[in-house]
Design a protein around this motif. Sequence first.
Motif, short mmCIF file in Angstrom:
data_model
loop_
_atom_site.label_atom_id
_atom_site.label_comp_id
_atom_site.label_asym_id
_atom_site.label_seq_id
_atom_site.Cartn_x
_atom_site.Cartn_y
_atom_site.Cartn_z
N ARG A 133 102.31 49.35 47.38
CA ARG A 133 101.13 49.84 46.46
C ARG A 133 100.17 50.54 47.69
O ARG A 133 99.50 51.12 46.62
CB ARG A 133 100.72 48.25 45.42
CG ARG A 133 99.55 48.55 44.46
CD ARG A 133 99.52 47.45 44.14
NE ARG A 133 98.94 46.74 44.64
CZ ARG A 133 97.76 46.19 44.73
NH1 ARG A 133 96.73 47.47 45.17
NH2 ARG A 133 96.92 45.46 46.01
N ARG A 134 99.72 49.53 48.13
CA ARG A 134 98.57 49.83 48.84
C ARG A 134 98.64 51.76 49.61
O ARG A 134 97.38 51.78 50.16
CB ARG A 134 97.91 49.51 49.35
CG ARG A 134 97.44 48.38 48.86
CD ARG A 134 96.86 47.17 49.72
NE ARG A 134 95.97 46.06 48.94
CZ ARG A 134 96.68 45.14 48.11
NH1 ARG A 134 98.35 44.86 48.38
NH2 ARG A 134 96.62 43.83 46.95
N ARG A 153 96.80 55.53 43.38
CA ARG A 153 97.72 54.59 42.18
C ARG A 153 97.43 55.14 40.65
O ARG A 153 95.85 54.94 40.64
CB ARG A 153 97.04 53.26 42.67
CG ARG A 153 97.72 52.05 41.64
CD ARG A 153 99.33 51.71 42.23
NE ARG A 153 100.06 51.32 40.82
CZ ARG A 153 100.75 50.28 41.12
NH1 ARG A 153 100.44 49.90 42.51
NH2 ARG A 153 101.27 48.98 40.29
N ALA A 154 97.94 56.20 39.86
CA ALA A 154 97.61 55.80 38.44
C ALA A 154 97.59 54.84 37.61
O ALA A 154 98.60 53.57 37.78
CB ALA A 154 99.07 56.58 38.12
N LEU A 155 96.28 54.86 36.91
CA LEU A 155 96.12 53.84 36.11
C LEU A 155 96.04 54.00 34.75
O LEU A 155 95.07 54.72 34.19
CB LEU A 155 94.69 52.67 36.88
CG LEU A 155 95.18 52.00 38.49
CD1 LEU A 155 93.83 51.34 38.74
CD2 LEU A 155 96.04 51.16 37.88
N TRP A 156 96.80 53.67 33.83
CA TRP A 156 96.94 53.81 32.47
C TRP A 156 96.37 52.91 31.46
O TRP A 156 97.09 51.91 31.49
CB TRP A 156 98.10 54.84 32.10
CG TRP A 156 99.03 55.93 33.38
CD1 TRP A 156 97.65 56.66 34.00
CD2 TRP A 156 99.58 56.48 33.57
NE1 TRP A 156 98.32 57.34 34.45
CE2 TRP A 156 100.09 57.51 34.51
CE3 TRP A 156 100.96 55.59 32.84
CZ2 TRP A 156 101.01 57.60 34.51
CZ3 TRP A 156 102.12 56.52 33.70
CH2 TRP A 156 102.54 57.65 34.00
N PRO A 157 95.54 53.32 31.27
CA PRO A 157 94.84 52.02 29.67
C PRO A 157 95.36 52.48 28.95
O PRO A 157 95.65 52.93 27.92
CB PRO A 157 92.96 52.21 29.98
CG PRO A 157 93.24 53.38 30.40
CD PRO A 157 94.24 53.97 31.08
N THR A 161 92.51 44.96 38.33
CA THR A 161 94.40 43.78 39.01
C THR A 161 95.88 43.74 38.30
O THR A 161 96.50 43.71 38.60
CB THR A 161 93.85 41.91 38.41
OG1 THR A 161 93.90 42.41 36.96
CG2 THR A 161 92.61 41.66 38.66
N ALA A 162 95.50 45.13 37.82
CA ALA A 162 96.81 45.63 36.22
C ALA A 162 98.01 45.63 37.81
O ALA A 162 99.25 44.84 37.82
CB ALA A 162 96.81 46.63 35.71
N PRO A 163 97.33 46.34 39.18
CA PRO A 163 98.68 46.42 40.18
C PRO A 163 99.10 44.82 40.83
O PRO A 163 100.66 44.77 40.75
CB PRO A 163 98.13 47.25 41.20
CG PRO A 163 97.51 48.02 40.35
CD PRO A 163 96.55 47.14 39.02
#
Length: 451
Positions: free
Chosen positions: A38-39, A298-302, A313-315
């Motif tokens: 992830r990182r 990191r792509a974060l999609w609400p 915290t999602a990942p």
Amino acid sequence: MTETDLKNRLSASVDDIEAPSDLLDRARLGGARRLSRRRFLSLSAGTLAVAAVSGAAVAAPTLLDRFNDNPAAATPIDNDPYGFLMAGGTRGDLAGDSTYLAQVLTAWRTTHRKSANHDRGIFDHLRGEPKVYWAGRTPGGRVALVGQYSDLRHHDNIQLDREGVHTLIGFVVDGKDGKPGVLADSYPAPGVGLVTGIVASKGETKALVVLDIGKKTGWSVGRTYDEQGGSGRVYTPLQFKDGVAVVELPRDIDLPDLSISPLPAKAFSDQWIANGGIEASPPEQAGDRRLWTDFPDRALWPMTENAQRLRDTAPDVFDTALDAVTDKNTYSRGFSIWSGYGVTSNGTAVYLGEQQLDNDPTRVYAVLKPKSGKATIVPGGIPDRNAVLPVLIKLTAGQGWAVARRDAKLSYRYDGGAWSPARPDALLVPAGPKAEVKVEAGGKEEIVTLR
């Protein structure tokens, strides 16, 4: 695993064996398959593969070695992993075939320069004479295992616990011309485990040949995935005779799925097949097979309006849930570097992502974490990247659907009613009658019915 670990596997070493001519290239590609955690958003070459990256300088042989290919054997190091190969007489049903044994030793002696391990200098300081440990007939043709002492020394392209005399191993099979040729060779490297098996082929028939190193060992034809999001393997115990186990493989076996492991198989295996597993992957399966990877971060999609509290915290929540049920015997793992996150009408948090193990196709999952109680995983199977909605997972307990498509605008409606406001990339659709999703991407608008 580091890139140094990669360099400590072996490779096919002669031209006339019954192995693909591009085996080394495939293996080098395989080395790039250590998919990012992830990182770490770029691919690393830290997976084990039957290949080596050449280019480091080889320590110059001593004058004695230059003029004598087989100086007197020295005392091997303590706990020499392949040392038992040098004890006792030759085993197997071809142990008495002096002509064949002579051909095997000739193949071993004359092909070191073609080995991928040559640039590590493992053949620069050979000691004593090579010995055929086992020679026998298998469904995949004749096979022989050869051992020889070598004084291994540190340099930039080799990894050792310590310098000194170690035992090398060579795997010899019949080539297309029917003559013995060295399929692969190896040496003991710290933290990597041992190459103990090969796949020998004769026409369409293949045989798995595994060296007995004193551990109960099993073989597996492939990984399985269950309805709870878990993954694992079932291993069949190998039966050893004269120091070797031989199994005729199913005709339809996919060699990249083949695995051997000490039993019980509860952790990462310390035994490897020289030309199976990742090393046998066809070129079209090389590299990263995840759905979406080329993100600057990191792509974060609400997926819903009220999901901001889940963003940070999602990942970790997604990865932790998958970790708990994922097969531990994997040599590469592709973590999702995109995350969908949202909240259902009853307050359950939903996390969306993917995971790829070894050569298997990537799979998508939804992790459901209610306000109280244990998180559950809903597997979405192998995504179709050409589908209108590559990710479409029906959630449990009537909580709707989680869908995703990168660079698309997504909205939903029920029974032909009004469309919801569009969201980019990922969307959580509450349960409802005759639900549909509108997908706007690439100048096109398409509608998907949810069932």
